[in-house]
Motif scaffolding. Structure first.
Motif, mmCIF file in Angstrom:
data_model
loop_
_atom_site.group_PDB
_atom_site.id
_atom_site.type_symbol
_atom_site.label_atom_id
_atom_site.label_comp_id
_atom_site.label_asym_id
_atom_site.label_seq_id
_atom_site.Cartn_x
_atom_site.Cartn_y
_atom_site.Cartn_z
ATOM 1 N N UNK A 1 0.902 -1.270 0.018
ATOM 2 C CA UNK A 1 -0.020 0.168 0.219
ATOM 3 C C UNK A 1 1.098 1.192 0.002
ATOM 4 N N UNK A 2 0.744 2.155 -0.908
ATOM 5 C CA UNK A 2 1.375 3.306 -0.757
ATOM 6 C C UNK A 2 0.726 4.537 0.153
ATOM 7 N N UNK B 1 -19.973 13.104 2.824
ATOM 8 C CA UNK B 1 -19.499 14.192 1.656
ATOM 9 C C UNK B 1 -18.240 14.220 1.399
ATOM 10 N N UNK B 2 -17.357 13.733 2.433
ATOM 11 C CA UNK B 2 -15.812 13.723 2.223
ATOM 12 C C UNK B 2 -15.465 12.282 1.567
ATOM 13 N N UNK B 3 -16.416 11.582 1.468
ATOM 14 C CA UNK B 3 -16.044 9.934 0.700
ATOM 15 C C UNK B 3 -16.728 9.724 -0.523
ATOM 16 N N UNK B 4 -16.979 11.131 -1.162
ATOM 17 C CA UNK B 4 -17.646 10.894 -2.495
ATOM 18 C C UNK B 4 -19.110 10.297 -2.454
ATOM 19 N N UNK B 5 -19.679 10.662 -1.516
ATOM 20 C CA UNK B 5 -21.252 9.971 -1.234
ATOM 21 C C UNK B 5 -21.173 8.555 -0.658
ATOM 22 N N UNK C 1 -9.920 3.994 -2.454
ATOM 23 C CA UNK C 1 -8.885 4.496 -3.471
ATOM 24 C C UNK C 1 -7.663 5.067 -2.604
ATOM 25 N N UNK C 2 -6.410 4.495 -3.174
ATOM 26 C CA UNK C 2 -5.177 4.814 -2.486
ATOM 27 C C UNK C 2 -5.046 6.569 -2.919
ATOM 28 N N UNK C 3 -4.358 6.987 -1.961
ATOM 29 C CA UNK C 3 -4.225 8.507 -1.853
ATOM 30 C C UNK C 3 -4.946 9.377 -1.257
ATOM 31 N N UNK D 1 -12.055 13.373 0.367
ATOM 32 C CA UNK D 1 -12.008 14.338 -0.896
ATOM 33 C C UNK D 1 -13.066 15.306 -0.593
ATOM 34 N N UNK D 2 -13.127 16.470 -1.266
ATOM 35 C CA UNK D 2 -13.979 17.557 -1.112
ATOM 36 C C UNK D 2 -13.653 18.729 -0.330
#
Length: 362
Positions: free
Chosen positions: A67-68, A300-304, A310-312, A318-319
């Protein structure tokens, strides 16, 4: 609502436990529910659930990953399951592979590897093995309460000390202070670093959120004692939970820096698999007025979604909200002048030989 739904018992908090139910794992064909049988079930206090220990028969002890998102490629987990009872822990879904509940079973039905030090010695002695930092206690805390009696983590550290193998540890337990003698000697040679996880500085919230973990002020004291012993120590503000503890980010970083932390990180709450419902259950029981707002912001912070692997971005989200958290962390980190963790010394490793000796010439 049908008759069965009307008689199903609501989730109930048990003293010293974080999970509220024995929620069925995702691989089971039948589900379990607490049911009011008409004989006063609703009036009774929920029974205490004892902790049981079973032997984990794993043939290897070092687990490898690519894992990166994590700064290590190998780890050791002396225990499966964890008594700390943290409502937010990402590891409970692993108990489903054992046919057990990721709920109460995870914190009450524990597995341990009594021969882990011996298996570790064998793996470190393999001809093809090359030393790199081992992360100790990543899925479940290597210093959870049962370690006080079993001493399994200390025996693993003794093998790593003997072979001069680098190790990093993440814990929220003051029990790590028991092993200051080993860790200080290893740290003096660039072989040991510790991260202390601090979720909140509010005692009442901590008592409900992580009932069997060390109190917040005690963890800060552990940071101070590790630093005083010359052990590079960092603070991991994890997880940040919208509305519940995210406002504390800067204060946790500040007090940890004052205690001697040289580095810091943070993780936004993750809710993979069964944890989505388990945490939602805990939230609606302990913070019903905030529950929907908290969950909305997580999604909201997890794309709904409750979780995005997702790595990174899986550790930070996100958001807009996730971006603001990251900005706050970076500004506080810079203002507090964290110097950062030193590197590990990987050149001192001495592979073990049969009989407990080490190879000085390999």
């Amino acid at each position: 609502m049908n008759h069965d739904e009307h008689n199903t018992l609501p989730p109930q908090a048990r003293k010293g436990r974080g999970a509220l139910s024995i929620r069925t794992g995702r691989f089971e064909s039948a589900t379990k529910e607490a049911f009011d049988d008409g004989w006063g079930s609703l009036d009774e206090r929920p029974a205490r659930v004892p902790t049981t220990l079973s032997v984990d028969t794993a043939k290897t002890v070092i687990a490898y990953n690519q894992s990166p998102d994590v700064p290590f490629d190998r780890s050791i987990n002396p225990y499966r399951g964890c008594e700390h009872g943290c409502a937010y822990c990402f590891a409970p879904p692993g108990h489903a592979y054992l046919g057990l509940s990721p709920g109460l079973d995870f914190e009450t039905r524990l597995f341990y590897k009594p021969d882990a030090p011996e298996r570790l010695r064998e793996e470190l002695g393999a001809r093809r093995y090359r030393a790199a930092p081992i992360a100790l206690g990543i899925n479940t805390d290597a210093y959870q309460p049962v370690e006080r009696r079993l001493g399994l983590t200390r025996r693993i550290l003794e093998v790593l000390q003997e072979t001069r193998h680098p190790v990093s540890i993440v814990t929220k337990s003051a029990l790590i202070e028991r092993d200051l003698d080993i860790l200080a000697e290893m740290a003096a040679n660039g072989l040991a670093q510790v991260a202390v996880s601090i979720t909140t500085l509010k005692a009442e919230l901590a008592r409900r959120l992580e009932p069997r973990a060390a109190a917040p002020h005690r963890r800060l004291q552990t940071v101070e004692r590790l630093a005083a012993a010359g052990i590079p120590v960092s603070v991991l503000v994890a997880p940040l939970i919208p509305i519940l503890n995210d406002e504390e980010l800067e204060k946790i970083l500040s007090e940890s820096r004052q205690a001697g932390a040289v580095d810091a990180g943070y993780v936004l709450l993750r809710l993979p698999l069964e944890l989505r419902d388990l945490f939602g259950e805990w939230l609606r029981t302990h913070g019903p007025l905030k529950a929907e707002r908290v969950l909305h912001r997580i999604f909201e912070a997890r794309g709904g979604k409750a979780y995005d692997s997702a790595f990174g971005t899986r550790m930070t989200g996100t958001g807009e909200y996730a971006g603001l958290l990251g900005q706050r962390f970076r500004l506080a980190y810079k203002r507090l002048a964290f110097p950062g963790s030193p590197g590990f010394n990987q050149d001192l490793f001495r592979p073990p030989l049969p009989g407990g000796q080490t190879d000085l010439f390999r």
